[in-house]
Write an enzyme that holds these catalytic residues in place. Structure first.
Site, PDB file in Angstrom:
ATOM      1  N   GLY A 148       6.605  -6.436  -0.658  1.00  0.00           N
ATOM      2  CA  GLY A 148       5.881  -6.469   0.614  1.00  0.00           C
ATOM      3  C   GLY A 148       6.810  -6.936   1.718  1.00  0.00           C
ATOM      4  CB  CYS A 181      11.122  -0.970   1.641  1.00  0.00           C
ATOM      5  SG  CYS A 181      11.036  -0.508  -0.079  1.00  0.00           S
ATOM      6  CD1 TRP A 186      -0.026  -1.598   3.040  1.00  0.00           C
ATOM      7  CD2 TRP A 186       0.712   0.500   3.254  1.00  0.00           C
ATOM      8  NE1 TRP A 186       0.829  -1.565   4.120  1.00  0.00           N
ATOM      9  CE2 TRP A 186       1.294  -0.276   4.275  1.00  0.00           C
ATOM     10  CE3 TRP A 186       1.035   1.858   3.204  1.00  0.00           C
ATOM     11  CZ2 TRP A 186       2.175   0.249   5.218  1.00  0.00           C
ATOM     12  CZ3 TRP A 186       1.922   2.386   4.141  1.00  0.00           C
ATOM     13  CH2 TRP A 186       2.474   1.580   5.129  1.00  0.00           C
ATOM     14  CG  ASN A 187       5.119   1.266   0.681  1.00  0.00           C
ATOM     15  OD1 ASN A 187       4.762   0.527  -0.240  1.00  0.00           O
ATOM     16  ND2 ASN A 187       6.356   1.272   1.141  1.00  0.00           N
ATOM     17  CD  GLU A 218      10.701  -2.636   6.662  1.00  0.00           C
ATOM     18  OE1 GLU A 218      10.993  -2.119   5.594  1.00  0.00           O
ATOM     19  OE2 GLU A 218       9.995  -3.656   6.747  1.00  0.00           O
ATOM     20  CE  LYS A 235      -3.229  -9.476  -2.591  1.00  0.00           C
ATOM     21  NZ  LYS A 235      -3.809  -8.267  -1.955  1.00  0.00           N
ATOM     22  CD  GLU A 260      11.405  -3.334  -2.806  1.00  0.00           C
ATOM     23  OE1 GLU A 260      11.751  -3.472  -1.603  1.00  0.00           O
ATOM     24  OE2 GLU A 260      10.669  -2.444  -3.220  1.00  0.00           O
TER      25      GLU A 260
HETATM   26  P1  ADP Z   1       2.575  -4.930   4.635  1.00  0.00           P
HETATM   27  O1  ADP Z   1       3.002  -5.361   5.973  1.00  0.00           O
HETATM   28  O2  ADP Z   1       3.359  -3.830   4.050  1.00  0.00           O
HETATM   29  O3  ADP Z   1       1.095  -4.731   4.470  1.00  0.00           O
HETATM   30  P2  ADP Z   1       2.349  -7.495   3.393  1.00  0.00           P
HETATM   31  O4  ADP Z   1       3.495  -8.342   2.984  1.00  0.00           O
HETATM   32  O5  ADP Z   1       1.476  -7.970   4.474  1.00  0.00           O
HETATM   33  O6  ADP Z   1       3.012  -6.096   3.685  1.00  0.00           O
HETATM   34  O7  ADP Z   1       1.429  -7.157   2.140  1.00  0.00           O
HETATM   35  C1  ADP Z   1       1.921  -6.907   0.855  1.00  0.00           C
HETATM   36  C2  ADP Z   1       0.982  -7.522  -0.155  1.00  0.00           C
HETATM   37  O8  ADP Z   1       0.956  -8.932   0.064  1.00  0.00           O
HETATM   38  C3  ADP Z   1      -0.468  -7.044  -0.041  1.00  0.00           C
HETATM   39  O9  ADP Z   1      -1.024  -6.961  -1.332  1.00  0.00           O
HETATM   40  C4  ADP Z   1      -1.112  -8.172   0.741  1.00  0.00           C
HETATM   41  O10 ADP Z   1      -2.497  -8.282   0.525  1.00  0.00           O
HETATM   42  C5  ADP Z   1      -0.393  -9.369   0.170  1.00  0.00           C
HETATM   43  N1  ADP Z   1      -0.471 -10.585   0.983  1.00  0.00           N
HETATM   44  C6  ADP Z   1      -0.536 -10.689   2.324  1.00  0.00           C
HETATM   45  N2  ADP Z   1      -0.610 -11.993   2.681  1.00  0.00           N
HETATM   46  C7  ADP Z   1      -0.606 -12.732   1.546  1.00  0.00           C
HETATM   47  C8  ADP Z   1      -0.665 -14.130   1.232  1.00  0.00           C
HETATM   48  N3  ADP Z   1      -0.766 -15.043   2.186  1.00  0.00           N
HETATM   49  N4  ADP Z   1      -0.620 -14.491  -0.076  1.00  0.00           N
HETATM   50  C9  ADP Z   1      -0.523 -13.583  -1.051  1.00  0.00           C
HETATM   51  N5  ADP Z   1      -0.468 -12.253  -0.815  1.00  0.00           N
HETATM   52  C10 ADP Z   1      -0.511 -11.821   0.451  1.00  0.00           C
END
Ligand code: ADP
Length: 482
Positions: free
Chosen positions: A229, A285, A152-153, A386, A176, A251
């Site tokens: 993420g 990040c 989302w950032n 972080e 997604k 990343e």
């Molecule tokens: P943050 O902590 O910055 O929100 P995340 O790694 O949780 O980072 O999220 C980054 C992306 O990964 C988002 O689009 C989130 O919906 C997605 N995401 C989170 N969990 C899963 C999963 N189990 N499988 C696929 N995508 C995921």
């Protein structure tokens, strides 16, 4: 009261509701108001999107590259024409100051332009054979349908960092976005549709992350996953990708050291650390997470940094003059509070900030004051994790060897910064830092024409520069007897 928008899925060239019929709310973090409802997609919708990307792959990958690039250039121009609307959506959904949001749109569009240009330069090689009757060559071919998952950032520039090299290479995409910020991705897909993107080439799915993720990762037709993420989710996707040996670009998190030597231009170092640390409220990040200052200059540097930090204008990102917006969610705010409280309870010294920021009137947002801590040590949580928030922990060091060792003492390896006016030292230290990117007297290093990415647990693969396209191509070797 904000006008509540409704976001659908975009699958096989059509805007549709999720099979579940459900939606979820998008919240403005500056005031907790619902600004949109997005389709709550699940396994069934994801399968449809994979079918569409699979069916479109053959025609998209065989389209002349100049035709692909033409569509991409139309997207680039339309993004710039819709810059303000895109920027407003970014700011509304994740709180980013509007000036920074406009820069993000410009930057996001530049990725489309760069990759449209690079698409025309996907060259193979001829290789000298060791026998007279053979001819050897390589060609580069698109990997296949790609799954792209983003955070989302940087809700819009993440879309184009992933989708545009994929398109340029000839891949199709199931995309997604993060559940907090789908709006600018929806607008990007509307723009792509307007630019004449053939159906099924790019597909947008919002909804339950693990249901969507599991479906994408368990399908053989998806040949590559590109993800930005957390390291935690990145590792999960890596494990899942192993089952079909999918290609991956990751990343992930960072824990950037920002080193200021006693021979640095202190004014420049102070301006850079404030700009870097509080950019996007510290939710970046590559933002400085550990500031290492050589002991003899600590007092002077802290004084300048404090002054600059206290001058920052905090508030709702949609206000033109605001430089520091809210954090993305109540969980993000709680994490920052926890890290600061932990540091203070273990002996850190509070220079400024250290608490939530009260917003005007009845609005309830996730604001935290820009905070500076000194007397920070390696045992505090903030030294290990972080932060992703507006907190600047300042450590001191005595020697170059000591600071290199401390800076490298982490599982992360994304970005690092050093400030010095000594040329030899700048070369020595930049080469010794175990990071994918290093800024020397520069704390704003990302550039569309340069490779962005990390080493160690910060990930693999590069976005930006010619490297970004390579990650979506396979090298095929062709040997011919004549
Ligand atoms: P943050 O902590 O910055 O929100 P995340 O790694 O949780 O980072 O999220 C980054 C992306 O990964 C988002 O689009 C989130 O919906 C997605 N995401 C989170 N969990 C899963 C999963 N189990 N499988 C696929 N995508 C995921």
């Amino acid at each position: 009261m904000t006008n509540i928008k409704s976001y659908k899925l975009f699958i096989d060239g059509k805007w549709i509701n999720a099979q579940s019929g459900e939606t979820f709310d998008i919240i403005n973090p500056a005031n907790e108001q619902c600004v949109a409802k997005a389709a709550n997609g699940d396994e069934r919708d994801t399968l449809k999107a994979i079918d569409a990307s699979w069916n479109a792959f053959k025609s998209w990958s065989s389209l002349p590259v100049s035709d692909r690039a033409d569509i991409m250039m139309k997207i680039y121009n339309l993004m710039l024409a819709n810059k303000e609307e895109l920027a407003q959506t970014i700011s509304l959904e994740m709180g980013k100051p509007i000036v920074q949001a406009r820069n993000e749109v410009q930057n996001a569009a530049s990725y489309v332009q760069w990759n449209a240009e690079e698409a025309k330069r996907v060259y193979g090689n001829t290789i000298p054979a060791w026998v007279p009757n053979k001819r050897l060559k390589t060609i580069l071919q698109p990997i296949g349908p790609v799954a792209a998952i983003t955070p989302w950032n940087f809700p819009l520039s993440m879309v184009t960092r992933k989708i545009s090299p994929a398109l340029a290479a000839g891949c199709t995409v199931v995309f997604k976005p993060a559940e907090q910020t789908p709006g600018s991705a929806v607008q990007f897909f509307e723009i792509a549709e307007q630019a004449g993107m053939p159906k099924g080439v790019i597909n947008l799915i919002t909804g339950n992350p693990s249901k969507i993720g599991n479906t994408l990762l368990s399908d053989k037709r998806i040949r590559k996953v590109t993800f930005t993420g957390s390291t935690k989710v990145g590792k999960l996707l890596l494990r899942q990708a192993a089952d079909h040996v999918k290609k991956v670009s990751m990343e992930l998190g960072g824990h950037a050291p920002f080193i200021v030597f006693d021979d640095a231009d202190l004014e420049k170092a102070a301006s850079s650390v404030v700009a870097n640390k509080f950019f996007n409220a510290g939710q970046v990040c590559v933002c400085a997470n550990r500031i290492y200052v050589q002991k003899s200059i600590q007092d002077e540097l802290v004084m300048i940094v404090k002054q600059k930090t206290e001058a920052l204008k905090i508030g709702n990102g949609l206000q033109e003059e605001v430089q520091l917006g809210p954090l993305v969610s109540s969980e993000a705010l709680a994490k920052v509070k926890r890290q600061v409280d932990d540091s203070l309870s273990r002996g850190a010294n509070l220079i400024t900030g250290g608490s939530e920021y009260e917003t005007i009137g009845k609005e309830k947002g996730y604001f935290y004051l820009p905070t500076i801590l000194t007397e920070v040590n390696e045992r505090m949580t903030i030294a290990q994790e972080e932060t992703f928030g507006p907190v600047m922990p300042i450590f001191t060091f005595e020697t170059e060897e000591e600071v290199i060792e401390k800076a490298n003492n982490t599982d992360y390896g994304l970005a690092a910064y050093l400030f010095t006016e000594n040329l030899s030292r700048s070369i020595r230290v930049s080469e010794a830092l175990e990071y994918g990117m290093v800024g020397i007297n520069d704390a704003a290093i990302a550039a569309v024409q340069a490779p962005f990415g990390g080493v160690k647990e910060s990930g693999m693969g590069r976005e930006g520069g010619p490297e970004s396209l390579i990650d979506f191509l396979e090298t095929k070797f062709i040997s011919t007897v004549i």
